[in-house]
Design an enzyme around this catalytic site. Structure first.
Site, mmCIF file in Angstrom:
data_model
loop_
_atom_site.group_PDB
_atom_site.id
_atom_site.type_symbol
_atom_site.label_atom_id
_atom_site.label_comp_id
_atom_site.label_asym_id
_atom_site.label_seq_id
_atom_site.Cartn_x
_atom_site.Cartn_y
_atom_site.Cartn_z
ATOM 1 N N GLY A 154 68.819 63.821 10.479
ATOM 2 C CA GLY A 154 67.660 64.690 10.539
ATOM 3 C C GLY A 154 67.718 65.569 11.766
ATOM 4 O O GLY A 154 68.367 65.220 12.756
ATOM 5 N N GLN A 182 64.420 70.705 18.416
ATOM 6 C CA GLN A 182 65.698 70.209 18.950
ATOM 7 C C GLN A 182 66.738 71.316 19.095
ATOM 8 O O GLN A 182 67.755 71.121 19.763
ATOM 9 C CB GLN A 182 66.258 69.108 18.053
ATOM 10 C CG GLN A 182 65.402 67.837 18.055
ATOM 11 C CD GLN A 182 66.007 66.772 17.181
ATOM 12 O OE1 GLN A 182 65.798 66.757 15.979
ATOM 13 N NE2 GLN A 182 66.795 65.881 17.771
ATOM 14 N N CYS A 206 68.453 59.341 18.121
ATOM 15 C CA CYS A 206 68.021 60.738 18.052
ATOM 16 C C CYS A 206 69.124 61.615 18.628
ATOM 17 O O CYS A 206 69.689 61.281 19.678
ATOM 18 C CB CYS A 206 66.735 60.900 18.865
ATOM 19 S SG CYS A 206 66.091 62.572 18.872
ATOM 20 N N LEU A 207 69.411 62.735 17.977
ATOM 21 C CA LEU A 207 70.463 63.631 18.463
ATOM 22 C C LEU A 207 70.140 64.182 19.852
ATOM 23 O O LEU A 207 71.049 64.549 20.591
ATOM 24 C CB LEU A 207 70.685 64.783 17.484
ATOM 25 C CG LEU A 207 71.252 64.391 16.107
ATOM 26 C CD1 LEU A 207 71.335 65.620 15.205
ATOM 27 C CD2 LEU A 207 72.615 63.722 16.233
ATOM 28 N N HIS A 253 60.306 60.108 11.759
ATOM 29 C CA HIS A 253 60.954 60.429 13.040
ATOM 30 C C HIS A 253 60.954 61.949 13.276
ATOM 31 O O HIS A 253 60.613 62.417 14.372
ATOM 32 C CB HIS A 253 62.383 59.865 13.035
ATOM 33 C CG HIS A 253 63.171 60.188 14.263
ATOM 34 N ND1 HIS A 253 63.524 59.227 15.196
ATOM 35 C CD2 HIS A 253 63.681 61.361 14.737
ATOM 36 C CE1 HIS A 253 64.201 59.812 16.170
ATOM 37 N NE2 HIS A 253 64.315 61.104 15.912
ATOM 38 N N GLU A 254 61.337 62.709 12.255
ATOM 39 C CA GLU A 254 61.415 64.176 12.415
ATOM 40 C C GLU A 254 60.021 64.786 12.550
ATOM 41 O O GLU A 254 59.821 65.735 13.316
ATOM 42 C CB GLU A 254 62.167 64.810 11.242
ATOM 43 C CG GLU A 254 63.615 64.345 11.082
ATOM 44 C CD GLU A 254 64.422 64.402 12.368
ATOM 45 O OE1 GLU A 254 64.193 65.315 13.185
ATOM 46 O OE2 GLU A 254 65.266 63.516 12.571
ATOM 47 N N HIS A 271 58.811 64.752 15.974
ATOM 48 C CA HIS A 271 59.352 65.836 16.809
ATOM 49 C C HIS A 271 58.434 67.061 16.779
ATOM 50 O O HIS A 271 58.289 67.758 17.780
ATOM 51 C CB HIS A 271 60.739 66.266 16.307
ATOM 52 C CG HIS A 271 61.862 65.431 16.841
ATOM 53 N ND1 HIS A 271 62.162 65.372 18.179
ATOM 54 C CD2 HIS A 271 62.774 64.646 16.212
ATOM 55 C CE1 HIS A 271 63.218 64.575 18.362
ATOM 56 N NE2 HIS A 271 63.595 64.117 17.184
#
Ligand code: NI
Length: 184
Positions: free
Chosen positions: A44, A49, A97-98, A139-140, A143
């Site tokens: 994701g 991000q 997480c990226l 999760h996304e 963000h």
């Protein structure tokens, strides 16, 4: 085009994303976000991000599932999403997480949700998701509200990741995708 991914500590990750005006042309942004997510082997990616404070994210939950799973993943963009409800059993799952490489933590969330969102053709949808797909969406979606999974950690667990988070902000980590570090 592959965007660099902003690391933990960047102000944009703590900001609420802005609603996108209906009808805005997003094809190129969406394609680039999928490319950026795939390049980093992510499941994701949310617009903040890539340093854009817009209310959209892309996911590919297929990567979290294998042939033995009954659940089928989805690869999709969610524009101006609103989670309407979350329900089902709470369960714990290790998230990463990226924007926060090398740190993972067990996070507890409800199993199922309903979400309203626009698809890439600006069609309004309302759908229910559960399992891994719901987990990635949660999760996304966080963000877009300026929330990171490490924000849920408390007490000892929070103290244990604190210095590692500073390392991430300073770029004292290695990733095989390009990042922007706020303290470097
Ligand atoms: Ni993330």
């Amino acid at each position: 085009m592959i965007y660099p991914i902003v690391a933990y500590g960047s102000p944009i990750l703590k900001r609420e994303a802005e609603e996108i005006t209906e009808g805005t042309a997003l094809d190129e942004l969406i394609k680039n976000m999928f490319d950026t997510m795939d390049n980093a082997n992510g499941v994701g990616l949310a617009a903040p991000q890539i340093n854009q404070g817009l209310s959209l994210f892309v996911i590919d939950s297929n990567l979290m599932l294998d042939e033995e799973d009954e659940e089928v993943g989805i690869r999709r963009v969610f524009i101006n999403p609103i989670i309407l409800d979350e329900y089902g059993d709470d369960y714990s799952f290790e998230e990463g997480c990226l924007s926060i490489p090398e740190i993972r933590a067990e996070i507890t969330r409800p199993d199922t949700l309903t979400i309203e969102y626009y698809d890439e053709n600006w069609n309004l949808k309302e759908e229910e998701f559960s399992g891994m797909t719901a987990r990635v969406i949660q999760h996304e979606y966080d963000h877009l509200e300026g929330i990171l999974f490490v924000d849920y950690l408390k007490g000892l667990k929070k103290r244990l990741v604190k210095s590692k988070l500073v390392d991430v902000s300073k770029g004292k980590i290695s990733t095989d995708y390009r990042m922007i570090y706020p303290l470097k």
